[in-house]
Enzyme design. Structure first.
Site, PDB file in Angstrom:
ATOM      1  N   GLN A 113       3.005   9.916   1.792  1.00 33.28           N
ATOM      2  CA  GLN A 113       4.352   9.338   1.881  1.00 33.28           C
ATOM      3  C   GLN A 113       5.271   9.804   0.765  1.00 33.28           C
ATOM      4  OE1 GLN A 113       2.483   5.250   2.384  1.00 33.28           O
ATOM      5  NE2 GLN A 113       4.368   4.984   3.548  1.00 33.28           N
ATOM      6  N   HIS A 147      -2.389   7.600   7.171  1.00 32.85           N
ATOM      7  CA  HIS A 147      -1.362   8.470   6.577  1.00 32.85           C
ATOM      8  C   HIS A 147      -1.988   9.767   6.070  1.00 32.85           C
ATOM      9  CE1 HIS A 147       2.385   6.209   6.624  1.00 32.85           C
ATOM     10  NE2 HIS A 147       1.841   5.147   6.029  1.00 32.85           N
ATOM     11  N   CYS A 188       5.850  -0.287   7.628  1.00 27.58           N
ATOM     12  CA  CYS A 188       5.541   0.910   6.847  1.00 27.58           C
ATOM     13  C   CYS A 188       6.767   1.318   6.054  1.00 27.58           C
ATOM     14  CB  CYS A 188       5.129   2.045   7.788  1.00 27.58           C
ATOM     15  SG  CYS A 188       4.699   3.574   6.928  1.00 27.58           S
ATOM     16  N   LEU A 189       6.566   1.640   4.785  1.00 28.53           N
ATOM     17  CA  LEU A 189       7.692   2.059   3.938  1.00 28.53           C
ATOM     18  C   LEU A 189       8.319   3.349   4.453  1.00 28.53           C
ATOM     19  CD1 LEU A 189       6.093   1.271   0.460  1.00 28.53           C
ATOM     20  CD2 LEU A 189       7.855  -0.059   1.676  1.00 28.53           C
ATOM     21  N   GLY A 229       0.842  -1.190   0.000  1.00 22.29           N
ATOM     22  CA  GLY A 229       0.000   0.000   0.000  1.00 22.29           C
ATOM     23  C   GLY A 229       0.873   1.234   0.000  1.00 22.29           C
ATOM     24  N   HIS A 239      -4.490   1.603   7.492  1.00 24.09           N
ATOM     25  CA  HIS A 239      -3.119   2.117   7.639  1.00 24.09           C
ATOM     26  C   HIS A 239      -2.889   3.281   6.652  1.00 24.09           C
ATOM     27  CE1 HIS A 239       1.435   1.282   7.932  1.00 24.09           C
ATOM     28  NE2 HIS A 239       1.346   2.057   6.855  1.00 24.09           N
ATOM     29  N   GLU A 240      -3.328   3.103   5.409  1.00 19.58           N
ATOM     30  CA  GLU A 240      -3.150   4.163   4.387  1.00 19.58           C
ATOM     31  C   GLU A 240      -3.998   5.381   4.706  1.00 19.58           C
ATOM     32  OE1 GLU A 240      -0.700   3.565   2.870  1.00 19.58           O
ATOM     33  OE2 GLU A 240      -0.665   1.379   2.917  1.00 19.58           O
TER      34      GLU A 240
HETATM   35  O1  GNR Z   1       4.017  -2.592   2.649  1.00 22.92           O
HETATM   36  C1  GNR Z   1       3.339  -2.445   3.666  1.00 22.92           C
HETATM   37  N1  GNR Z   1       3.006  -3.515   4.404  1.00 22.92           N
HETATM   38  C2  GNR Z   1       2.077  -3.480   5.447  1.00 22.92           C
HETATM   39  C3  GNR Z   1       2.003  -4.591   6.275  1.00 22.92           C
HETATM   40  C4  GNR Z   1       1.088  -4.622   7.303  1.00 22.92           C
HETATM   41  C5  GNR Z   1       0.244  -3.564   7.502  1.00 22.92           C
HETATM   42  C6  GNR Z   1       0.310  -2.443   6.695  1.00 22.92           C
HETATM   43  C7  GNR Z   1       1.225  -2.412   5.660  1.00 22.92           C
HETATM   44  S1  GNR Z   1       1.284  -1.019   4.619  1.00 22.92           S
HETATM   45  C8  GNR Z   1       2.948  -1.083   4.083  1.00 22.92           C
HETATM   46  C9  GNR Z   1       3.213  -0.026   3.029  1.00 22.92           C
HETATM   47  C10 GNR Z   1       3.021   1.346   3.634  1.00 22.92           C
HETATM   48  O2  GNR Z   1       3.801   1.881   4.352  1.00 22.92           O
HETATM   49  N2  GNR Z   1       1.895   1.947   3.374  1.00 22.92           N
HETATM   50  O3  GNR Z   1       1.632   3.146   3.929  1.00 22.92           O
HETATM   51 NI    NI Z   2       2.721   3.231   5.782  1.00 28.47          NI
END
Ligand code: GNR
Ligand code: NI
Length: 167
Positions: free
Chosen positions: A51, A137, A91-92, A46, A133-134
């Protein structure tokens, strides 16, 4: 298409609140394409526009095994939430850090697609976690903010140190 640079926690720009998209035009479609390329290249499941330092309500998600099910959401809204699920998140923008977060197990999301058409999606499991999660952000919230203050302090110091050593 282009791979965009990803902001790393604790960058203050990760805490900006994204604005709604007025019209899904070619510039938004280009943003979606660039975000998809950036997500696949990372690789991640995601990515939120926040980001890549674009503060508009746009997210992309692909939780499929082979990265063949891209979903883009413009101006996403959660209509319903059900149950609770604890899942390990990463999270990236917080590379190398993984920890458990509790979120709704099942959600209904309404959003616009890349053509500006409204759709509604029922999501559960990893997809539901990822969308939540997205969407955090887009509100300027990073998953580590669900962790204890002690863990947040340790994570900040670790990432600051790492950023210094890679300059
Ligand atoms: O790549 C991602 N893996 C992930 C694993 C578990 C819960 C959420 C994520 S999102 C993350 C990519 C990211 O940072 N998206 O904002
Ligand atoms: Ni993230």
């Amino acid at each position: 298409m282009a791979v965009l640079p990803i902001l790393h926690y604790p960058d203050p720009r990760l805490h900006k609140v994204a604005s709604p998209v007025q019209t899904v035009d070619d510039s938004i479609r280009r943003l979606i394409d660039d975000m998809a390329e950036t997500m696949y290249q990372a690789p991640g499941i995601g990515l939120a526009a926040t980001q890549v330092d674009v503060h508009r309500r746009v997210i992309v998600v692909d939780v499929s095994e082979h990265g063949t099910a891209l979903q883009a959401f413009v101006n996403p809204v959660i209509l319903t939430r059900d149950g609770e699920a604890e899942r390990e998140e990463g999270c990236l923008s917080v590379p190398g850090i993984y920890d458990k977060v509790t979120r709704a197990e099942r959600i209904t999301v309404q959003a616009l697609d890349r053509h500006g058409e409204s759709f509604t999606l029922e999501a559960e499991g990893l997809l539901a976690t990822c969308i939540q999660h997205e969407m955090d952000h887009l509100l300027g919230k990073v998953f580590v903010e669900y962790l204890s203050q002690l863990k947040q302090t340790r994570i900040k110091s670790k990432l600051r140190k790492r950023a210094r050593s890679t300059l």
